[in-house]
Design a protein around this motif. Structure first.
Motif, PDB file in Angstrom:
ATOM      1  N   HIS A  27      11.453 -20.889  -5.691  1.00  0.00           N
ATOM      2  CA  HIS A  27      11.978 -21.069  -7.053  1.00  0.00           C
ATOM      3  C   HIS A  27      13.646 -20.959  -6.928  1.00  0.00           C
ATOM      4  N   SER A  86      15.572 -18.975  -8.122  1.00  0.00           N
ATOM      5  CA  SER A  86      16.085 -17.585  -7.990  1.00  0.00           C
ATOM      6  C   SER A  86      16.735 -17.151  -6.695  1.00  0.00           C
ATOM      7  N   ARG A 104       5.837 -25.498  -4.099  1.00  0.00           N
ATOM      8  CA  ARG A 104       4.682 -24.328  -4.014  1.00  0.00           C
ATOM      9  C   ARG A 104       3.613 -25.009  -3.613  1.00  0.00           C
ATOM     10  N   GLN A 123      13.375 -26.908 -11.298  1.00  0.00           N
ATOM     11  CA  GLN A 123      13.964 -25.746 -12.188  1.00  0.00           C
ATOM     12  C   GLN A 123      15.468 -25.611 -12.464  1.00  0.00           C
ATOM     13  N   GLU A 155      17.932 -22.837 -12.941  1.00  0.00           N
ATOM     14  CA  GLU A 155      18.160 -21.113 -12.924  1.00  0.00           C
ATOM     15  C   GLU A 155      19.622 -20.959 -13.879  1.00  0.00           C
ATOM     16  N   GLY A 183      15.075 -18.793 -15.949  1.00  0.00           N
ATOM     17  CA  GLY A 183      14.445 -19.741 -14.882  1.00  0.00           C
ATOM     18  C   GLY A 183      13.619 -20.819 -15.779  1.00  0.00           C
TER      19      GLY A 183
HETATM   20  N1  PHE Z   1      11.965 -17.534 -10.721  1.00  0.00           N
HETATM   21  C1  PHE Z   1      10.995 -17.352 -11.789  1.00  0.00           C
HETATM   22  C2  PHE Z   1       9.786 -18.359 -11.650  1.00  0.00           C
HETATM   23  O1  PHE Z   1       9.878 -19.238 -10.822  1.00  0.00           O
HETATM   24  C3  PHE Z   1      11.612 -17.776 -13.229  1.00  0.00           C
HETATM   25  C4  PHE Z   1      12.759 -16.587 -13.616  1.00  0.00           C
HETATM   26  C5  PHE Z   1      13.927 -16.817 -13.455  1.00  0.00           C
HETATM   27  C6  PHE Z   1      12.393 -15.545 -14.360  1.00  0.00           C
HETATM   28  C7  PHE Z   1      14.999 -15.783 -13.445  1.00  0.00           C
HETATM   29  C8  PHE Z   1      13.301 -14.526 -14.639  1.00  0.00           C
HETATM   30  C9  PHE Z   1      14.376 -14.929 -14.417  1.00  0.00           C
HETATM   31  O2  PHE Z   1       8.997 -18.350 -12.614  1.00  0.00           O
END
Ligand code: PHE
Length: 345
Positions: free
Chosen positions: A172, A174, A198, A212, A214, A311
């Motif tokens: 992700h 993140s 993934r 994604q 973020e 995200g």
């Molecule tokens: N990283 C999470 C995902 O991949 C998404 C997310 C990002 C949720 C930031 C909360 C805050 O699904």
């Protein structure tokens, strides 16, 4: 005998000087006659032996005069006639004719959506942060408060680099939160677009790679209400000024409290029922207040600062926007598919 041949050569010289050369064919005939391997001047040079000794020199000079005149005339006309040829081919050119159209590329539907999202957040002061796709498990998981035994870390879900238990393809965006918090001081206001990976079975609905965006906002006194308003602004810019959103409680290890945001899509036709599973609501993103453990892990004092993060996936939004039914089409780079988006920016 001598004066006869002198007259003959003078005759040749005057004919040669007067003769018209009309085209390249005439020019070639002229070349063969006066400059070719069996040309008339050569034969005349052979006559020198029959000339009286006291006029031999004069005869030689006369022949050289003929030869030079022939050469000069040849190069002169060659230039003119070949120039004409170019001019003639120019005359066939219609400079006002429309050109053959150049096939230009078109933006990929994922880029189109990504750019729109980036511009929406840039307008309210978010700065784009780009980071690596090959990550370590600390930035991807540990810093993000994801415990050692969390199922997301499993080989089943995450692509690890060959022979490594710590290096992986980020699952992700993140992980960019951790990178930015470690290297910048609040206030932090970034969005991080990028590719994530993934270990999923590829089907029409899911792929092992996708994109994604973020978002992260950290400062003194940032509240859940700030997040809600930011996301409402986003939804209305992206899905129309009357869009409604709803937040449903959820769980992510790195946010507390956490939520998922839906946008009201409507239930006007059969497709809408299918897309929204009969609810009319469409899930767009995950979000929440940055967990104090995450702030601590990344060297930010949670007693002083708070923040929110979100995200969202890009492919699904691109598919909705352009009525694409198979996610695999977004990764095949079939130009027949991609061409449909030319002109869309
Ligand atoms: N990283 C999470 C995902 O991949 C998404 C997310 C990002 C949720 C930031 C909360 C805050 O699904």
């Amino acid at each position: 005998m001598s004066s006869e041949i002198f007259d003959k050569v003078r005759g040749i010289l005057s004919v040669l000087q007067e003769q018209m050369i009309g085209d390249l064919k005439d020019l070639e005939a002229f070349r063969v006659q006066y400059l070719g391997s069996k040309n008339v001047i050569k034969t005349l040079f052979g006559e020198i032996k029959n000339i009286d000794n006291d006029r031999k020199k004069e005869f030689g000079q006369l022949l050289n005069e003929v030869k030079n005149a022939a050469e000069e005339k040849y190069t002169h006309w060659k230039e003119i006639l070949e120039g004409d040829m170019i001019a003639e081919s120019d005359a066939d050119l219609d400079l006002s004719a429309p050109s053959v159209p150049l096939t230009t590329g078109s933006r990929h539907p994922v880029s189109i959506i990504l750019n729109r999202i980036i511009h929406i957040f840039e307008r309210i002061g978010f700065i784009v942060a780009e980071e690596r796709e090959i990550e370590d498990d600390w930035h991807n998981f540990t810093a993000m408060n994801t415990p050692e035994d969390h199922p997301a870390r499993d080989m089943q879900d995450t692509f690890y680099l060959k022979d490594s238990t710590t290096e992986l393809l980020r699952t992700h965006t993140s992980s960019v939160q951790a990178r930015i918090m470690m290297s910048q001081k609040p206030p932090i206001r970034i969005i991080a677009p990028g590719r994530v990976y993934r270990n999923e079975t590829i089907s029409s609905r899911s792929h092992c790679q996708f994109h994604q965006v973020e978002g992260l906002y950290i400062d003194k006194g940032v509240s859940f209400a700030d997040m809600k308003q930011t996301l409402l602004y986003f939804a209305r810019e992206m899905y129309g000024p009357n869009s409604e959103i709803r937040l449903r409680p959820s769980f992510f290890p790195f946010t507390e409290p956490s939520a998922e945001m839906d946008v009201y899509w409507g239930l006007n036709n059969e497709d809408d029922y299918r897309i929204t599973k009969g609810t009319g609501w469409l899930e767009i993103l995950g979000c929440g207040m940055v967990d104090p453990n995450v702030l601590k892990n990344c060297g930010i004092d949670p007693e002083v600062y708070t923040g929110f993060a979100f995200g969202m996936g890009i492919e699904r939004q691109a598919m909705l926007q352009h009525k694409i039914t198979d996610i695999r089409q977004l990764f095949q780079n079939d130009t027949r598919f991609l061409k449909q988006f030319s002109g869309v920016v």
